[in-house]
Write a protein that holds these residues in place. Structure first.
Motif, PDB file in Angstrom:
ATOM      1  N   GLU A   1       0.823  -1.211   0.000  1.00 44.41           N
ATOM      2  CA  GLU A   1       0.000   0.000   0.000  1.00 44.41           C
ATOM      3  C   GLU A   1       0.856   1.260   0.000  1.00 44.41           C
ATOM      4  O   GLU A   1       0.515   2.268  -0.636  1.00 44.41           O
ATOM      5  CB  GLU A   1      -0.941  -0.024   1.202  1.00 44.41           C
ATOM      6  CG  GLU A   1      -2.032  -1.077   1.073  1.00 44.41           C
ATOM      7  CD  GLU A   1      -2.901  -1.177   2.299  1.00 44.41           C
ATOM      8  OE1 GLU A   1      -2.526  -0.616   3.353  1.00 44.41           O
ATOM      9  OE2 GLU A   1      -3.968  -1.823   2.217  1.00 44.41           O
ATOM     10  N   GLU A   2       1.990   1.209   0.687  1.00 44.84           N
ATOM     11  CA  GLU A   2       2.903   2.357   0.695  1.00 44.84           C
ATOM     12  C   GLU A   2       3.439   2.629  -0.703  1.00 44.84           C
ATOM     13  O   GLU A   2       3.496   3.785  -1.155  1.00 44.84           O
ATOM     14  CB  GLU A   2       4.060   2.079   1.656  1.00 44.84           C
ATOM     15  CG  GLU A   2       5.083   3.202   1.719  1.00 44.84           C
ATOM     16  CD  GLU A   2       6.261   2.864   2.613  1.00 44.84           C
ATOM     17  OE1 GLU A   2       7.100   3.753   2.834  1.00 44.84           O
ATOM     18  OE2 GLU A   2       6.342   1.707   3.089  1.00 44.84           O
ATOM     19  N   ARG A   3       3.807   1.584  -1.416  1.00 42.94           N
ATOM     20  CA  ARG A   3       4.337   1.752  -2.770  1.00 42.94           C
ATOM     21  C   ARG A   3       3.253   2.211  -3.742  1.00 42.94           C
ATOM     22  O   ARG A   3       3.520   3.003  -4.654  1.00 42.94           O
ATOM     23  CB  ARG A   3       4.974   0.439  -3.223  1.00 42.94           C
ATOM     24  CG  ARG A   3       6.335   0.214  -2.585  1.00 42.94           C
ATOM     25  CD  ARG A   3       6.769  -1.232  -2.630  1.00 42.94           C
ATOM     26  NE  ARG A   3       8.150  -1.357  -2.129  1.00 42.94           N
ATOM     27  CZ  ARG A   3       8.476  -1.333  -0.847  1.00 42.94           C
ATOM     28  NH1 ARG A   3       7.521  -1.174   0.076  1.00 42.94           N
ATOM     29  NH2 ARG A   3       9.735  -1.461  -0.469  1.00 42.94           N
ATOM     30  N   LEU A   4       2.043   1.712  -3.557  1.00 39.59           N
ATOM     31  CA  LEU A   4       0.946   2.153  -4.415  1.00 39.59           C
ATOM     32  C   LEU A   4       0.649   3.636  -4.205  1.00 39.59           C
ATOM     33  O   LEU A   4       0.389   4.372  -5.165  1.00 39.59           O
ATOM     34  CB  LEU A   4      -0.304   1.317  -4.131  1.00 39.59           C
ATOM     35  CG  LEU A   4      -0.242  -0.152  -4.573  1.00 39.59           C
ATOM     36  CD1 LEU A   4      -1.476  -0.890  -4.070  1.00 39.59           C
ATOM     37  CD2 LEU A   4      -0.122  -0.269  -6.088  1.00 39.59           C
ATOM     38  N   ALA A   5       0.708   4.065  -2.947  1.00 36.40           N
ATOM     39  CA  ALA A   5       0.448   5.478  -2.650  1.00 36.40           C
ATOM     40  C   ALA A   5       1.517   6.373  -3.273  1.00 36.40           C
ATOM     41  O   ALA A   5       1.211   7.446  -3.811  1.00 36.40           O
ATOM     42  CB  ALA A   5       0.384   5.685  -1.136  1.00 36.40           C
ATOM     43  N   LEU A   6       2.777   5.942  -3.230  1.00 30.66           N
ATOM     44  CA  LEU A   6       3.851   6.736  -3.826  1.00 30.66           C
ATOM     45  C   LEU A   6       3.688   6.858  -5.343  1.00 30.66           C
ATOM     46  O   LEU A   6       4.127   7.843  -5.947  1.00 30.66           O
ATOM     47  CB  LEU A   6       5.204   6.097  -3.496  1.00 30.66           C
ATOM     48  CG  LEU A   6       5.658   6.200  -2.024  1.00 30.66           C
ATOM     49  CD1 LEU A   6       6.913   5.382  -1.795  1.00 30.66           C
ATOM     50  CD2 LEU A   6       5.899   7.658  -1.644  1.00 30.66           C
TER      51      LEU A   6
END
Length: 446
Positions: A78-83
């Motif tokens: 989810e962190e990578r998707l948000a970035l």
């Protein structure tokens, strides 16, 4: 004074450590050579507690336990998707993985693999892993397939297990490697699939016929209506809890997985929280553990006895009464006390029983008439009876449990009872104590 005798002095921290280490030794022997699958959520991997958990995993490996670690990666994905400003959807708590999302999944899984392998490779002086030489093996152990279309929704690159390479895993475990399995799988056509870690761990445990499956998450403990930890559940009780309780979705998901694993031969499934320091060691090497154990039923029913069980209990205890192991009980006596008994029933036959007699004025209770049919011994049924009695006693605010025995002292010692004498009994029981029978007294604090 004999110089070889230990000196008795005030108990200090070192003595406490010695006592606790001695108490853990039966579990060290019991677990050596066994195969445990540990499912560790992405939230746990992301937490400050994970470094200590890794140290404990290394210790388990040192103690001869064969370990397979399956980790999640949801928060990291989810962190990578948000970035990358990518929005994805969940359906029934399962991610719909498109082409962009699978790139974030593989990125997160690769990063976590390196991170965990590095942490298991630490060997700094003055650290818990000083001198450790741990081999970690990871690879394409999981052959996956797409889960396809469900409820009209195409999950694309979200996959499920097609096959686990148990042969390769077994060889590496024999070489003392820790097996690390990320939440991804591969198809024979070279595609990569996003896997749900809980289901992946469950299928892995079933495939390798693991002795234990351990779910380690950062959720709160599973508690009863009074806020007390539920220490153990049969699969039947877990199903009832699942349908009646207001558990969070992730807890329900793990309970569902635990039930599936139990029905496929995994005898012990543990649910523990990373919020407890040393949670793995506490659960595996302390008698009462610190989480919730879900165990297989094996067609047995553990329940309160009723009047229809009198004949079955009499058939069970009569041979031991004739041998003098148990005090004789008439049918009439048993009928009046049937509410004090619990039984294990299998296919309509009583194969185990135990009784609990309260002495509320002294917050004590007697454990009596613990019997398992000779054909069904060796399957932990005695422990199941004891655990149920302990549960009932705690519900009645009993603080100490005692037992009188002439021939099974060692079993009660193994279950945490300590030797006592007649003076430790409630006053009413002291007056009835049969000095000619000379039963040994054992007491266990609850």
């Amino acid at each position: 004074m004999n110089s070889s005798s230990p000196q008795q002095g005030p108990r200090d921290d070192n003595q406490l450590f010695v006592d606790q280490f001695r108490q853990s030794s039966p579990y060290i022997r019991m677990h050596r050579g066994k195969t445990f699958v540990i499912s560790c959520s992405g939230e746990v991997v992301d937490s400050p507690a994970f470094r200590h958990i890794v140290h404990d995993i290394a210790l388990l490996n040192t103690l001869g336990i064969r370990l397979i670690l399956v980790h999640g990666a949801r928060p990291q994905v989810e962190e990578r998707l948000a970035l990358r400003n990518i929005t994805t959807r969940l359906h029934n708590n399962l991610r719909i993985t498109d082409h962009q999302t699978i790139q974030a999944v593989t990125d997160a899984a690769g990063h976590l693999r390196c991170q965990i392998e590095a942490m298991l490779s630490l060997g700094l002086p003055d650290s818990p892993m000083q001198g450790a030489s741990i081999r970690v093996a990871s690879g394409n152990f999981v052959t996956a397939k797409p889960i396809g279309i469900r409820d009209g929704i195409d999950f694309l690159y979200t996959g499920c297990v097609r096959r686990i390479d148990t042969e390769s895993i077994g060889r590496l475990l024999d070489d003392d490697c820790i097996i690390l399995i990320p939440p991804i799988g591969y198809s024979p056509t070279g595609e990569v699939f996003n896997m749900a870690a809980v289901e992946l761990a469950t299928q892995t445990a079933i495939a390798v016929n693991a002795d234990k499956l351990i779910f380690l998450d950062d959720m709160h403990d599973i508690v009863d209506d009074g806020g007390q930890l539920i220490a153990q559940l049969s699969t039947q009780e877990a199903e009832q809890l699942r349908s009646l309780s207001t558990l969070c979705d992730e807890q329900k998901n793990i309970i569902d997985a635990a039930i599936r694993a139990s029905r496929h031969g995994i005898e012990r499934v543990h649910m523990i929280s990373s919020r407890v320091d040393g949670t793995l060691l506490r659960e595996l090497f302390i008698r009462d553990g610190c989480g919730t154990l879900i165990y297989a039923d094996y067609y047995d029913t553990l329940r309160a006895a009723d009047i229809n069980d009198v004949g079955g209990i009499l058939n069970l205890i009569q041979p031991l009464e004739e041998q003098g192991v148990l005090v004789r009980r008439s049918r009439e006596h048993l009928e009046t006390e049937i509410e004090q008994f619990i039984v294990i029933e299998r296919d309509g036959m009583v194969i185990g029983c135990a009784a609990l007699y309260d002495y509320p004025d002294e917050a004590m209770a007697e454990l009596a008439c613990v019997v398992v049919h000779p054909d069904y011994r060796g399957g932990d049924r005695g422990e199941q009876l004891l655990n149920k009695v302990v549960e009932c006693a705690k519900q009645r605010t009993i603080s100490r449990l005692f037992v009188l025995t002439t021939q099974t002292a060692h079993w009660f010692i193994e279950q945490g009872f300590l030797p006592g004498d007649a003076d430790d009994l409630p006053q009413q029981k002291q007056q009835l104590y049969n000095y000619q029978r000379n039963s040994k007294v054992f007491v266990r604090n609850l």
